[in-house]
Design a protein around this motif. Sequence first.
Motif, PDB file in Angstrom:
ATOM      1  N   LYS A   2     -14.688  40.552  69.217  1.00 26.74           N
ATOM      2  CA  LYS A   2     -14.959  40.012  67.898  1.00 26.74           C
ATOM      3  C   LYS A   2     -13.664  39.626  67.191  1.00 26.74           C
ATOM      4  CE  LYS A   2     -18.654  40.757  64.713  1.00 26.74           C
ATOM      5  NZ  LYS A   2     -19.649  41.695  64.215  1.00 26.74           N
ATOM      6  N   ASP A   3     -13.699  38.435  66.558  1.00 21.58           N
ATOM      7  CA  ASP A   3     -12.540  37.957  65.811  1.00 21.58           C
ATOM      8  C   ASP A   3     -12.428  38.759  64.510  1.00 21.58           C
ATOM      9  OD1 ASP A   3     -10.572  36.589  64.486  1.00 21.58           O
ATOM     10  OD2 ASP A   3     -11.363  34.603  64.949  1.00 21.58           O
ATOM     11  N   LEU A   4     -11.343  39.522  64.370  1.00 20.47           N
ATOM     12  CA  LEU A   4     -11.178  40.366  63.189  1.00 20.47           C
ATOM     13  C   LEU A   4     -11.092  39.551  61.907  1.00 20.47           C
ATOM     14  CD1 LEU A   4      -8.656  43.096  64.408  1.00 20.47           C
ATOM     15  CD2 LEU A   4     -11.122  43.303  64.098  1.00 20.47           C
ATOM     16  N   ARG A   5     -10.705  38.296  62.017  1.00 19.11           N
ATOM     17  CA  ARG A   5     -10.607  37.463  60.829  1.00 19.11           C
ATOM     18  C   ARG A   5     -11.973  37.241  60.179  1.00 19.11           C
ATOM     19  NH1 ARG A   5      -7.333  32.799  63.886  1.00 19.11           N
ATOM     20  NH2 ARG A   5      -9.218  33.059  65.107  1.00 19.11           N
ATOM     21  N   LYS A   6     -13.036  37.423  60.940  1.00 15.62           N
ATOM     22  CA  LYS A   6     -14.382  37.215  60.412  1.00 15.62           C
ATOM     23  C   LYS A   6     -14.962  38.474  59.782  1.00 15.62           C
ATOM     24  CE  LYS A   6     -14.628  32.934  61.685  1.00 15.62           C
ATOM     25  NZ  LYS A   6     -14.621  31.880  60.680  1.00 15.62           N
ATOM     26  N   GLN A   7     -14.237  39.586  59.838  1.00 16.22           N
ATOM     27  CA  GLN A   7     -14.744  40.821  59.258  1.00 16.22           C
ATOM     28  C   GLN A   7     -14.552  40.811  57.739  1.00 16.22           C
ATOM     29  OE1 GLN A   7     -16.266  43.195  61.388  1.00 16.22           O
ATOM     30  NE2 GLN A   7     -16.026  41.336  62.604  1.00 16.22           N
ATOM     31  N   ASP A   8     -15.502  41.383  57.030  1.00 21.30           N
ATOM     32  CA  ASP A   8     -15.388  41.464  55.580  1.00 21.30           C
ATOM     33  C   ASP A   8     -14.490  42.614  55.149  1.00 21.30           C
ATOM     34  OD1 ASP A   8     -16.812  39.285  54.726  1.00 21.30           O
ATOM     35  OD2 ASP A   8     -18.726  40.309  54.812  1.00 21.30           O
ATOM     36  N   TYR A   9     -14.680  43.761  55.746  1.00 25.14           N
ATOM     37  CA  TYR A   9     -14.028  44.956  55.204  1.00 25.14           C
ATOM     38  C   TYR A   9     -13.564  45.858  56.333  1.00 25.14           C
ATOM     39  CZ  TYR A   9     -13.717  49.608  53.114  1.00 25.14           C
ATOM     40  OH  TYR A   9     -13.291  50.853  52.730  1.00 25.14           O
ATOM     41  N   LEU A  10     -12.248  46.060  56.411  1.00 23.16           N
ATOM     42  CA  LEU A  10     -11.678  46.966  57.401  1.00 23.16           C
ATOM     43  C   LEU A  10     -10.943  48.131  56.746  1.00 23.16           C
ATOM     44  CD1 LEU A  10     -10.289  44.473  60.073  1.00 23.16           C
ATOM     45  CD2 LEU A  10     -12.422  45.762  60.142  1.00 23.16           C
ATOM     46  N   GLY A  11     -10.779  48.106  55.432  1.00 23.39           N
ATOM     47  CA  GLY A  11     -10.191  49.235  54.712  1.00 23.39           C
ATOM     48  C   GLY A  11      -8.701  49.402  54.882  1.00 23.39           C
ATOM     49  N   VAL A  12      -8.000  48.324  55.245  1.00 26.21           N
ATOM     50  CA  VAL A  12      -6.558  48.445  55.464  1.00 26.21           C
ATOM     51  C   VAL A  12      -5.807  48.110  54.171  1.00 26.21           C
ATOM     52  CG1 VAL A  12      -6.790  47.872  57.894  1.00 26.21           C
ATOM     53  CG2 VAL A  12      -6.317  46.063  56.238  1.00 26.21           C
ATOM     54  N   THR A  13      -4.557  48.559  54.104  1.00 27.99           N
ATOM     55  CA  THR A  13      -3.666  48.237  52.996  1.00 27.99           C
ATOM     56  C   THR A  13      -2.364  47.688  53.561  1.00 27.99           C
ATOM     57  OG1 THR A  13      -4.575  49.906  51.483  1.00 27.99           O
ATOM     58  CG2 THR A  13      -2.324  49.163  51.067  1.00 27.99           C
ATOM     59  N   SER A  14      -1.916  46.567  52.998  1.00 29.67           N
ATOM     60  CA  SER A  14      -0.622  45.993  53.353  1.00 29.67           C
ATOM     61  C   SER A  14       0.330  46.229  52.181  1.00 29.67           C
ATOM     62  CB  SER A  14      -0.755  44.495  53.631  1.00 29.67           C
ATOM     63  OG  SER A  14      -1.644  44.264  54.721  1.00 29.67           O
ATOM     64  N   SER A  15       1.483  46.813  52.470  1.00 29.42           N
ATOM     65  CA  SER A  15       2.399  47.219  51.403  1.00 29.42           C
ATOM     66  C   SER A  15       3.751  46.538  51.543  1.00 29.42           C
ATOM     67  CB  SER A  15       2.597  48.740  51.425  1.00 29.42           C
ATOM     68  OG  SER A  15       1.378  49.414  51.200  1.00 29.42           O
ATOM     69  N   SER A  16       4.333  46.213  50.407  1.00 27.62           N
ATOM     70  CA  SER A  16       5.683  45.660  50.361  1.00 27.62           C
ATOM     71  C   SER A  16       6.389  46.241  49.150  1.00 27.62           C
ATOM     72  CB  SER A  16       5.631  44.127  50.267  1.00 27.62           C
ATOM     73  OG  SER A  16       5.216  43.728  48.972  1.00 27.62           O
ATOM     74  N   GLU A  17       7.671  45.935  49.000  1.00 22.19           N
ATOM     75  CA  GLU A  17       8.406  46.438  47.838  1.00 22.19           C
ATOM     76  C   GLU A  17       7.934  45.774  46.547  1.00 22.19           C
ATOM     77  OE1 GLU A  17      12.244  43.402  48.258  1.00 22.19           O
ATOM     78  OE2 GLU A  17      12.488  45.557  48.581  1.00 22.19           O
ATOM     79  N   ASP A  18       7.220  44.653  46.669  1.00 21.77           N
ATOM     80  CA  ASP A  18       6.721  43.952  45.482  1.00 21.77           C
ATOM     81  C   ASP A  18       5.318  44.384  45.079  1.00 21.77           C
ATOM     82  OD1 ASP A  18       8.984  42.002  45.181  1.00 21.77           O
ATOM     83  OD2 ASP A  18       8.313  41.458  47.194  1.00 21.77           O
ATOM     84  N   GLY A  19       4.589  45.013  46.007  1.00 20.04           N
ATOM     85  CA  GLY A  19       3.251  45.454  45.670  1.00 20.04           C
ATOM     86  C   GLY A  19       2.374  45.640  46.898  1.00 20.04           C
ATOM     87  N   ASP A  20       1.120  46.000  46.651  1.00 21.32           N
ATOM     88  CA  ASP A  20       0.178  46.313  47.722  1.00 21.32           C
ATOM     89  C   ASP A  20      -1.033  45.392  47.666  1.00 21.32           C
ATOM     90  OD1 ASP A  20       1.798  48.501  48.399  1.00 21.32           O
ATOM     91  OD2 ASP A  20       0.702  49.827  47.036  1.00 21.32           O
ATOM     92  N   ILE A  21      -1.590  45.110  48.850  1.00 18.03           N
ATOM     93  CA  ILE A  21      -2.851  44.394  48.962  1.00 18.03           C
ATOM     94  C   ILE A  21      -3.829  45.293  49.697  1.00 18.03           C
ATOM     95  CG2 ILE A  21      -4.009  42.281  49.696  1.00 18.03           C
ATOM     96  CD1 ILE A  21      -1.295  40.969  49.983  1.00 18.03           C
ATOM     97  N   HIS A  22      -4.971  45.580  49.082  1.00 18.30           N
ATOM     98  CA  HIS A  22      -5.975  46.459  49.660  1.00 18.30           C
ATOM     99  C   HIS A  22      -7.187  45.644  50.119  1.00 18.30           C
ATOM    100  CE1 HIS A  22      -3.795  49.838  47.799  1.00 18.30           C
ATOM    101  NE2 HIS A  22      -3.733  49.083  46.716  1.00 18.30           N
ATOM    102  N   ASN A  23      -7.539  45.779  51.384  1.00 16.58           N
ATOM    103  CA  ASN A  23      -8.792  45.189  51.887  1.00 16.58           C
ATOM    104  C   ASN A  23      -9.898  46.190  51.569  1.00 16.58           C
ATOM    105  OD1 ASN A  23     -10.272  44.803  55.143  1.00 16.58           O
ATOM    106  ND2 ASN A  23     -10.699  43.606  53.312  1.00 16.58           N
ATOM    107  N   ASN A  24     -10.503  46.029  50.398  1.00 17.69           N
ATOM    108  CA  ASN A  24     -11.401  47.059  49.877  1.00 17.69           C
ATOM    109  C   ASN A  24     -12.428  46.421  48.955  1.00 17.69           C
ATOM    110  OD1 ASN A  24     -12.464  49.582  49.192  1.00 17.69           O
ATOM    111  ND2 ASN A  24     -10.452  50.520  48.941  1.00 17.69           N
ATOM    112  N   ASP A  25     -13.411  47.208  48.564  1.00 21.86           N
ATOM    113  CA  ASP A  25     -14.400  46.798  47.576  1.00 21.86           C
ATOM    114  C   ASP A  25     -13.833  47.033  46.178  1.00 21.86           C
ATOM    115  OD1 ASP A  25     -17.443  46.338  46.843  1.00 21.86           O
ATOM    116  OD2 ASP A  25     -16.769  48.101  45.723  1.00 21.86           O
TER     117      ASP A  25
END
Length: 243
Positions: A2-25
């Motif tokens: 399955k192509d992960l790009r087609k998933q709605d919600y995997l619950g991951v967080t991407s973090s950087s020194e400028d801020g965070d992006i949460h794959n969440n509801d």
Amino acid sequence: MKDLRKQDYLGVTSSSEDGDIHNNDAYLFLGNCPAHRYEAIITDPPYAIGIAGKDWDCKELQIDVLAYQFHRVLKPGGNVFVFCSDFQFGTWYRELSRYFTKLRKYAWCKPDSVGYNKGMFQESFELGLHACSDDSYFDMGNYYKNHTVTGKTSGKERIMPDPDEEWTKGKGSKALHPTQKSLKVIKDLVTALSKEGDTILDPFSGTGTLGVAAKQLGRKFEMVEYGFRNHIAAWDRILGKQV
């Protein structure tokens, strides 16, 4: 596989020194968020324009819940700005006025809008609402009207699907996010409603325009996006791989 790009919600967080992006509801994230965390909230929630029998953008928002949570997680003296559809505007105004004393409508006017519906006025603006308290921060160094006139998001700024993605019949020809906001519009809002070093929340971040604007203007960001493909695109933009 399955192509992960087609998933709605995997619950991951991407973090950087400028801020965070949460794959969440967004509702789940806000419900678990500590109080008084952000200096500003600038966001573009779903417009729910498809609820009249259409199958696109058809999930109705719990605006009362969002207004309460926005007030709860915002620091005193902070600002809230939401883009919304015209029939949502009254509900947003009513619910935010429970917590904020000052509210002002806003419009993004698009002079290059192209219409396809003959016999009707062409839609060429999108509504927003700014809510704050009497002591909230506002940039006094510039003069701001309650509208911005700038073209639609296009060209290199418009995020497209990866070339190998099966997206539409015209593969790769449709924008990844149909309602991507102009970076200029978001940068104007960030400048007006926050100071350098402030942290801004966008709980409906799409492809991450708020994060790009915040990073360029010396602010921190926290973004939440349910669609994993949009999460990837936002992270690529923060890393400088896309506009």
